[in-house]
Enzyme design. Sequence first.
Site, PDB file in Angstrom:
ATOM      1  N   CYS A 333      60.941  46.203  72.844  1.00 34.57           N
ATOM      2  CA  CYS A 333      61.634  46.590  74.073  1.00 34.57           C
ATOM      3  C   CYS A 333      62.749  45.589  74.421  1.00 34.57           C
ATOM      4  O   CYS A 333      63.744  45.513  73.721  1.00 34.57           O
ATOM      5  CB  CYS A 333      60.634  46.755  75.218  1.00 34.57           C
ATOM      6  SG  CYS A 333      61.298  47.727  76.604  1.00 34.57           S
ATOM      7  N   HIS A 436      56.165  50.132  72.950  1.00 30.64           N
ATOM      8  CA  HIS A 436      55.065  49.296  73.407  1.00 30.64           C
ATOM      9  C   HIS A 436      53.774  49.829  72.787  1.00 30.64           C
ATOM     10  O   HIS A 436      53.655  51.016  72.493  1.00 30.64           O
ATOM     11  CB  HIS A 436      54.952  49.334  74.931  1.00 30.64           C
ATOM     12  CG  HIS A 436      56.033  48.591  75.639  1.00 30.64           C
ATOM     13  ND1 HIS A 436      56.126  47.216  75.617  1.00 30.64           N
ATOM     14  CD2 HIS A 436      57.078  49.033  76.392  1.00 30.64           C
ATOM     15  CE1 HIS A 436      57.181  46.841  76.329  1.00 30.64           C
ATOM     16  NE2 HIS A 436      57.775  47.922  76.802  1.00 30.64           N
TER      17      HIS A 436
END
Length: 501
Positions: A333, A436
């Site tokens: 991310c 994630h």
Amino acid sequence: MKGIMVQGTASDVGKSLICTALCRIFARRGYKVTPFKSQNMSNNSYITVEGLEIGRAQGIQAEAAMEEASVYMNPILLKPRNDREAEIVCFGQAVDTVSGVKYRDGFYKRGLEAIKQALATLSQSFDMVVIEGAGSPVEVNLNDRELVNMKVAELADVPVILVADIERGGVFASLYGTLELLQPNERKRVVGIIVNKFRGDPELFSSGVQWIEQHLGVPVLGVLPHLPGVRIEGEDSLSKGQVTSVLPRDQSIDIAVLDLPYLSNYTDLEPFRYEEDVAIRFVSSVDALGRPDAIILPGTKSTFHDLQILKEKGFKERLHEYVTTDGTVVAICGGFQMLGHRLIDVAGSDTGIKGATIDGLDLAPVETRFAEKKKTVRSLGQLLHPFGTAKDIYGFEIHLGETDIVDPSIPAFLRVGNHTDGVYLHEGRLIGTYFHHLFFNDDFRSGWLNTLRRKKGLRERPTVELEKCRRASYDQLADEVERVLHVDSLLEKMERWGETS
């Protein structure tokens, strides 16, 4: 809907873990249980099946209760962006970014209505609620507009358990002071005390239990031991700790995680707790980095700020040296965004300055532009370059930026819908992704770790079944707590409260 609220004498006394245990205990006894926390402050998120965002702790508690998580279990989530501001997430969606003063002055009524709506909705589907408080219920400078402790107990009309942490010392003073500072009507709600994190023989604390019950007039429902063997995720940075291998250092995989100031979703690392030969350490300086077997560049709530800090500390040069000398890096991310040539805050959503730019770490041929609307979604995809037997992956995404490959490169994943994600460079030694929970995928994690093991001359290990381990952890936690907590007495108090209220 009957219930119980778990409040604490301070932050990090064990409220989240006790709520998780109670959810599992009551669910195993046949109750349809929901967790609830009115307002959570954490940069660790849980994405519901609808692609909405709640605090990670309530997602974990829902799993322990064997229920699907929903936004009604945590209607308000505050995600700190810096020392003064936080993003407000209400019913799973970002609505504003404000200072603490503006939040107290401008959001209180809206927050109160959201809490009432959430409790009313949950009461239609569940017969028991386990509510988690926040911090201490006697922050006297905040209590005129509090939305997290006794106000919530009043709205839900439930009794309260007060938890104190004996490990940090001062357990008697913290209990006495908390009860003394409560208003008389609030103190009446406290039906029991839990002394948490006790080390040694609990018989040594029997006189302490007697003192508490005689002087404070509240029964001690249990003295809970310190539980180092229970592998349940912590709620926030207060609970962030290292993962230590059970094996000698030369037989372990050493993974260094760059400890960003606004590190978020560090629960991405939780699966490594179940790998006995993996050690995780958080590193905040180049000198402390050493030569790990792998580096993880995690997510962050403030990408520009944390990238600038990394560069000022000399990590850009050190990472280049590490990658070019056969080092392994995974960036997730915000960490993935940092890998690129340049980051552009088109909407001002990361910095507050529209058009702000910053040079990246220049490790991958990508460029990121930050938009106004945040993407939150559960994602499915396929590995384009499998590790071992890994092929399909799942995870979730939470990000404002969109990252484009600006030079020919190899994407790491193919998402459902034929969209690519991430980068796969240097034969897999450098991976960047928006996924994630990448390491929650057993086959990927196993294949990636076995690559590191072979490289270090260690034997490969079989795949650890994470979901099986997590279920066992919930049961282990429930067993440990049920062994020392007077659960039947607690249930009686909950029943009597419901009958008399």
